[in-house]
Design a protein around this motif. Sequence first.
Motif, short mmCIF file in Angstrom:
data_model
loop_
_atom_site.label_atom_id
_atom_site.label_comp_id
_atom_site.label_asym_id
_atom_site.label_seq_id
_atom_site.Cartn_x
_atom_site.Cartn_y
_atom_site.Cartn_z
N ASP A 81 -11.22 35.75 40.09
CA ASP A 81 -10.19 36.74 40.43
C ASP A 81 -10.80 38.10 40.74
O ASP A 81 -10.08 39.09 40.85
N ARG A 82 -12.12 38.17 40.86
CA ARG A 82 -12.78 39.43 41.19
C ARG A 82 -13.14 39.46 42.66
O ARG A 82 -13.56 38.45 43.23
N ALA A 83 -12.97 40.63 43.27
CA ALA A 83 -13.27 40.78 44.69
C ALA A 83 -14.78 40.83 44.88
O ALA A 83 -15.56 40.98 43.94
N LEU A 84 -15.21 40.71 46.14
CA LEU A 84 -16.62 40.67 46.48
C LEU A 84 -16.98 41.89 47.32
O LEU A 84 -16.30 42.18 48.32
N LEU A 85 -18.02 42.61 46.92
CA LEU A 85 -18.55 43.74 47.69
C LEU A 85 -19.94 43.37 48.19
O LEU A 85 -20.85 43.13 47.40
N THR A 176 -4.56 48.64 41.83
CA THR A 176 -3.46 47.82 41.33
C THR A 176 -3.47 46.44 41.96
O THR A 176 -3.22 45.42 41.28
N ILE A 177 -3.79 46.39 43.25
CA ILE A 177 -3.84 45.10 43.94
C ILE A 177 -4.87 44.19 43.31
O ILE A 177 -4.62 42.99 43.09
N LEU A 178 -6.04 44.74 42.98
CA LEU A 178 -7.13 43.92 42.45
C LEU A 178 -6.98 43.62 40.97
O LEU A 178 -7.43 42.57 40.51
N LEU A 218 -12.50 51.30 40.43
CA LEU A 218 -12.49 50.37 41.56
C LEU A 218 -13.76 49.52 41.58
O LEU A 218 -13.71 48.31 41.83
N ARG A 219 -14.89 50.15 41.29
CA ARG A 219 -16.15 49.40 41.31
C ARG A 219 -16.14 48.25 40.30
O ARG A 219 -16.70 47.20 40.55
N ARG A 220 -15.47 48.45 39.15
CA ARG A 220 -15.43 47.40 38.13
C ARG A 220 -14.68 46.17 38.62
O ARG A 220 -14.85 45.08 38.06
N ARG A 221 -13.87 46.32 39.62
CA ARG A 221 -13.06 45.21 40.10
C ARG A 221 -13.75 44.41 41.20
O ARG A 221 -13.17 43.49 41.77
N PHE A 222 -14.99 44.79 41.50
CA PHE A 222 -15.78 44.06 42.48
C PHE A 222 -17.01 43.45 41.83
O PHE A 222 -17.63 44.06 40.95
N ASN A 223 -17.36 42.25 42.26
CA ASN A 223 -18.71 41.74 42.04
C ASN A 223 -19.54 42.17 43.23
O ASN A 223 -19.17 41.89 44.38
N THR A 224 -20.64 42.84 42.99
CA THR A 224 -21.46 43.39 44.07
C THR A 224 -22.66 42.49 44.34
O THR A 224 -23.39 42.13 43.42
#
Length: 368
Positions: A81-85, A176-178, A218-224
């Motif tokens: 459920d984590r976004a990708l950067l 909020t979306i993430l 916001l950065r915490r919601r991405f896997n980089t």
Amino acid sequence: MNDAPTAPDVLRAHAENAYAEELSALTAVDDRHRPPSWQLSPWAVTTYILGGTLPNGVQITPKYLGSARLVEIAVASLATDRALLLLGLPGTAKTWLGEHLAAAISGASTLVVQGTAGTPEEALRYGWNYARLLSDGPSRAALVPGPVMRAMEAGSLVRVEELTRIPSDVQDSLITILSEKTLPIPELNAEVQARKGFNIIATANNRDKGVNDLSSALRRRFNTVVLPLPDSIEQEIEIVTTRVRSLGTALELPADLGALSEVRRVVTVMRELRAGVTQDHRTTIKSPSATLSTAEAISVMTNGLSLAAHFGDGTVRAPDVAASLVGAVVKDPVQDRVIWQEYLETVVRNRPEWKDLYRACRDLESSN
């Protein structure tokens, strides 16, 4: 009015169209677990990206020539459920990889938000049909969903290009979306809840650090995943050769790269200027302001292919790449030109096998 162009007539087909046969072949043999709403399993997505031979003998061409582990990490991240950067220097195939991941996972790569300094919040959320809004007032029919909202409703991937180019207050509309997987619509006292399969692939140029840095929330919601420049000159030559041949075919350029000597020389020049030292580590040189990425090497060679096709004998030679090579290196007409001239005299001139390239570059200098 003319009809829309058919697939063979478009200048650049979307990944899901250009590689439809490979995606279909993978679907036919893919019997592994697929996350909700995914068109292929993580194994099949990775095979599509990295290439390989299927059990039925079908060859899958590699789309990304780099670390297999990085691709696996990216695919595994999108299954959570984590976004990708995707983070990296210009020309490290961030956009290219993101497009192919979206094509393989969701079957479509066209839900895209292009980040710029002027990207409004509506691009990440939704807008309004103002004629209908004024006529009927706020309603779902008057709402115009953006790419992120459409992806949430469809349970698919959406791409956000150049995330750090977007103003910080607009970026934070993604929080909020993430985190909640919902998009509030306060005007309608409603919300959109993301379907399973929804996720975001964002790209960012790490040379933009300090432009619009991501907030810690916001950065915490991405896997980089950091995409590096090619490790070796041979790998970079392979990348450039593969892409230039593909582009040459798409553009119907009746020319070839010969014995690949020009590719090797262009890549060598860019790697040396990028690193500030020659390949044998014997001579220290100054680096220009330009990035000199793999993407720029591809551009130089593609232009050379066009010159050879239309004004040469059909084989790419030194004069065909010289003009574009100088243009790629010399971005600052004062500082970079001095660096380029020093490189020509101290490195290129002293390589006997490069005399034709030296002459071609010098001829350009004398004609300017």
